[in-house]
Design a protein around this motif. Structure first.
Motif: not given
Length: 86
Positions: A45-59
């Motif tokens: 929320d601080a910078i407005g960016v979303a990072y995907p989670v693929k197969n339970g692993i955060p990218c």
């Protein structure tokens, strides 16, 4: 060490474990991330960016992050939409 890994992997099917989400921070702002079930991503929320989670692993590679529109970021508490300029 193995026990911690097993505990973290228990909830792989359900997005991301609570323990892991409490430890992770945004690689750019170093602020906490929140998990969004609708998009299966970790949101800074601080910078407005979303990072995907693929197969339970955060990218959490900065190039994998997606810049959120002001509408998408404002669903948490409305703070992200307040910086919109006219």
């Amino acid at each position: 060490m193995v026990r911690l890994g097993k505990a973290l992997m228990k909830e792989v099917g359900s997005g991301i474990s609570k323990t892991l989400s409490e430890i992770l921070v945004c690689p750019l702002s170093k602020q906490p991330l929140r998990y969004c079930e609708a998009t299966n991503s970790l949101v800074s929320d601080a910078i407005g960016v979303a990072y995907p989670v693929k197969n339970g692993i955060p990218c959490l590679v900065p190039t994998d992050g997606k810049i959120l529109d002001s509408d998408e970021g404002s669903n948490s508490d409305g703070a992200a939409g307040s910086s919109a300029r006219k």
